[in-house]
Design a protein around this motif. Structure first.
Motif, PDB file in Angstrom:
ATOM      1  N   ASN A 250      10.567  53.174  43.421  1.00 28.37           N
ATOM      2  CA  ASN A 250       9.995  52.322  42.384  1.00 28.37           C
ATOM      3  C   ASN A 250       8.541  52.047  42.729  1.00 28.37           C
ATOM      4  O   ASN A 250       8.236  51.143  43.502  1.00 28.37           O
ATOM      5  CB  ASN A 250      10.794  51.020  42.278  1.00 28.37           C
ATOM      6  CG  ASN A 250      10.399  50.193  41.083  1.00 28.37           C
ATOM      7  OD1 ASN A 250       9.590  50.597  40.267  1.00 28.37           O
ATOM      8  ND2 ASN A 250      10.981  49.014  40.978  1.00 28.37           N
TER       9      ASN A 250
ATOM     10  N   ASN B 100      15.064  57.723  39.796  1.00 26.83           N
ATOM     11  CA  ASN B 100      15.555  56.634  38.953  1.00 26.83           C
ATOM     12  C   ASN B 100      15.695  55.356  39.765  1.00 26.83           C
ATOM     13  O   ASN B 100      16.395  55.336  40.789  1.00 26.83           O
ATOM     14  CB  ASN B 100      16.902  57.013  38.329  1.00 26.83           C
ATOM     15  CG  ASN B 100      16.776  58.183  37.389  1.00 26.83           C
ATOM     16  OD1 ASN B 100      15.804  58.290  36.654  1.00 26.83           O
ATOM     17  ND2 ASN B 100      17.742  59.077  37.428  1.00 26.83           N
ATOM     18  N   ASN B 101      15.054  54.302  39.303  1.00 26.71           N
ATOM     19  CA  ASN B 101      15.089  53.008  40.002  1.00 26.71           C
ATOM     20  C   ASN B 101      16.495  52.424  40.051  1.00 26.71           C
ATOM     21  O   ASN B 101      16.837  51.688  40.968  1.00 26.71           O
ATOM     22  CB  ASN B 101      14.161  52.002  39.316  1.00 26.71           C
ATOM     23  CG  ASN B 101      12.734  52.485  39.252  1.00 26.71           C
ATOM     24  OD1 ASN B 101      12.337  53.431  39.917  1.00 26.71           O
ATOM     25  ND2 ASN B 101      11.932  51.831  38.427  1.00 26.71           N
ATOM     26  N   THR B 102      17.305  52.745  39.065  1.00 31.25           N
ATOM     27  CA  THR B 102      18.646  52.155  38.955  1.00 31.25           C
ATOM     28  C   THR B 102      19.707  52.917  39.747  1.00 31.25           C
ATOM     29  O   THR B 102      20.852  52.488  39.815  1.00 31.25           O
ATOM     30  CB  THR B 102      19.081  52.092  37.485  1.00 31.25           C
ATOM     31  OG1 THR B 102      19.021  53.420  36.941  1.00 31.25           O
ATOM     32  CG2 THR B 102      18.174  51.158  36.693  1.00 31.25           C
ATOM     33  N   GLY B 103      19.323  54.041  40.341  1.00 30.08           N
ATOM     34  CA  GLY B 103      20.257  54.814  41.148  1.00 30.08           C
ATOM     35  C   GLY B 103      20.016  56.303  41.008  1.00 30.08           C
ATOM     36  O   GLY B 103      19.770  56.789  39.904  1.00 30.08           O
ATOM     37  N   ASP B 104      20.055  56.998  42.115  1.00 33.65           N
ATOM     38  CA  ASP B 104      19.802  58.437  42.106  1.00 33.65           C
ATOM     39  C   ASP B 104      20.171  58.964  43.489  1.00 33.65           C
ATOM     40  O   ASP B 104      20.582  58.203  44.376  1.00 33.65           O
ATOM     41  CB  ASP B 104      18.323  58.712  41.815  1.00 33.65           C
ATOM     42  CG  ASP B 104      18.078  60.053  41.135  1.00 33.65           C
ATOM     43  OD1 ASP B 104      18.943  60.951  41.238  1.00 33.65           O
ATOM     44  OD2 ASP B 104      17.018  60.213  40.511  1.00 33.65           O
TER      45      ASP B 104
ATOM     46  N   TRP C 105      21.068  55.948  46.406  1.00 27.28           N
ATOM     47  CA  TRP C 105      20.837  54.519  46.265  1.00 27.28           C
ATOM     48  C   TRP C 105      21.316  54.058  44.905  1.00 27.28           C
ATOM     49  O   TRP C 105      21.437  54.820  43.972  1.00 27.28           O
ATOM     50  CB  TRP C 105      19.360  54.169  46.451  1.00 27.28           C
ATOM     51  CG  TRP C 105      18.460  54.826  45.461  1.00 27.28           C
ATOM     52  CD1 TRP C 105      18.062  54.335  44.251  1.00 27.28           C
ATOM     53  CD2 TRP C 105      17.855  56.116  45.574  1.00 27.28           C
ATOM     54  NE1 TRP C 105      17.239  55.227  43.612  1.00 27.28           N
ATOM     55  CE2 TRP C 105      17.101  56.344  44.406  1.00 27.28           C
ATOM     56  CE3 TRP C 105      17.865  57.103  46.554  1.00 27.28           C
ATOM     57  CZ2 TRP C 105      16.376  57.502  44.198  1.00 27.28           C
ATOM     58  CZ3 TRP C 105      17.151  58.261  46.333  1.00 27.28           C
ATOM     59  CH2 TRP C 105      16.413  58.445  45.171  1.00 27.28           C
ATOM     60  N   LYS C 106      21.594  52.784  44.860  1.00 28.06           N
ATOM     61  CA  LYS C 106      21.813  52.106  43.581  1.00 28.06           C
ATOM     62  C   LYS C 106      20.533  51.328  43.349  1.00 28.06           C
ATOM     63  O   LYS C 106      19.542  51.590  44.017  1.00 28.06           O
ATOM     64  CB  LYS C 106      23.043  51.225  43.678  1.00 28.06           C
ATOM     65  CG  LYS C 106      24.278  52.072  43.920  1.00 28.06           C
ATOM     66  CD  LYS C 106      25.536  51.361  43.644  1.00 28.06           C
ATOM     67  CE  LYS C 106      26.653  52.328  44.006  1.00 28.06           C
ATOM     68  NZ  LYS C 106      27.803  52.259  43.309  1.00 28.06           N
ATOM     69  N   LYS C 107      20.511  50.388  42.478  1.00 25.92           N
ATOM     70  CA  LYS C 107      19.276  49.657  42.185  1.00 25.92           C
ATOM     71  C   LYS C 107      18.645  49.123  43.477  1.00 25.92           C
ATOM     72  O   LYS C 107      19.304  48.488  44.285  1.00 25.92           O
ATOM     73  CB  LYS C 107      19.549  48.511  41.230  1.00 25.92           C
ATOM     74  CG  LYS C 107      18.293  47.825  40.804  1.00 25.92           C
ATOM     75  CD  LYS C 107      18.523  46.789  39.749  1.00 25.92           C
ATOM     76  CE  LYS C 107      17.175  46.178  39.429  1.00 25.92           C
ATOM     77  NZ  LYS C 107      17.189  45.347  38.290  1.00 25.92           N
TER      78      LYS C 107
ATOM     79  N   GLU D 112      14.741  47.461  45.156  1.00 24.55           N
ATOM     80  CA  GLU D 112      13.469  46.820  44.834  1.00 24.55           C
ATOM     81  C   GLU D 112      12.329  47.833  44.809  1.00 24.55           C
ATOM     82  O   GLU D 112      11.637  47.962  43.825  1.00 24.55           O
ATOM     83  CB  GLU D 112      13.159  45.715  45.851  1.00 24.55           C
ATOM     84  CG  GLU D 112      14.071  44.524  45.741  1.00 24.55           C
ATOM     85  CD  GLU D 112      13.925  43.792  44.412  1.00 24.55           C
ATOM     86  OE1 GLU D 112      12.785  43.608  43.961  1.00 24.55           O
ATOM     87  OE2 GLU D 112      14.969  43.431  43.826  1.00 24.55           O
TER      88      GLU D 112
END
Length: 148
Positions: A39, A118-122, A139-141, A143
């Motif tokens: 992010n 993707n910030n929400t998970g990738d 990762w999931k969401k 910071e």
């Protein structure tokens, strides 16, 4: 003394105790994904500064140089970056930025005009020149970044 040892072993086996021998440890990959900055700071835009705020850091854990020629970094959506003739020195790291820039020994640029991670998970996948998966980081969401 021998008789006592035999009785102790028999009791241990009788109670279901298992005697195991440790096998060899799984060898760590020569090159690992050590961080994914998923992010970039601020609002996501198509500016090169924003896109380059995303990056993947790879680290050579070995005491020998590793050639990354034809190795790839990819995400779940199959965006793929292929390394050229890059050599990663022992214990050194290289950062792959998503946007455009001038390649160096420690920085590479994917050349994309928009964000990949993707910030929400990738998941970031690292594959060698034969296509074998060497490492991954999911990762999931988060910071800002995920240490792997």
């Amino acid at each position: 003394m021998r008789k006592l040892l035999g009785v102790t072993m028999a009791v241990a086996v009788g109670f279901g105790a298992a005697i195991t021998v440790a096998g060899p440890a799984q060898a760590a990959p020569a090159v690992e994904i050590t961080r994914v900055y998923v992010n970039s700071p601020g609002t996501d835009t198509s500016s090169n500064k924003s896109v380059n705020g995303e990056y993947v850091k790879l680290t050579n854990r070995r005491s020998t140089t590793v050639s990354l020629k034809n190795w790839t970094v990819r995400d779940k959506a199959r965006h793929v970056y292929t390394f050229g003739d890059v050599k990663l020195k022992p214990k050194a790291s290289i950062v792959l930025h998503t946007g455009k820039g001038t390649n160096s020994a420690t920085k590479r640029y994917w050349g994309r005009g928009w964000h990949v991670w993707n910030n929400t998970g990738d998941t970031a996948y690292l594959r060698n020149s034969t296509g074998k998966q060497i490492d991954s980081c999911s990762w999931k969401k988060v910071e800002s970044y995920k240490n792997c």
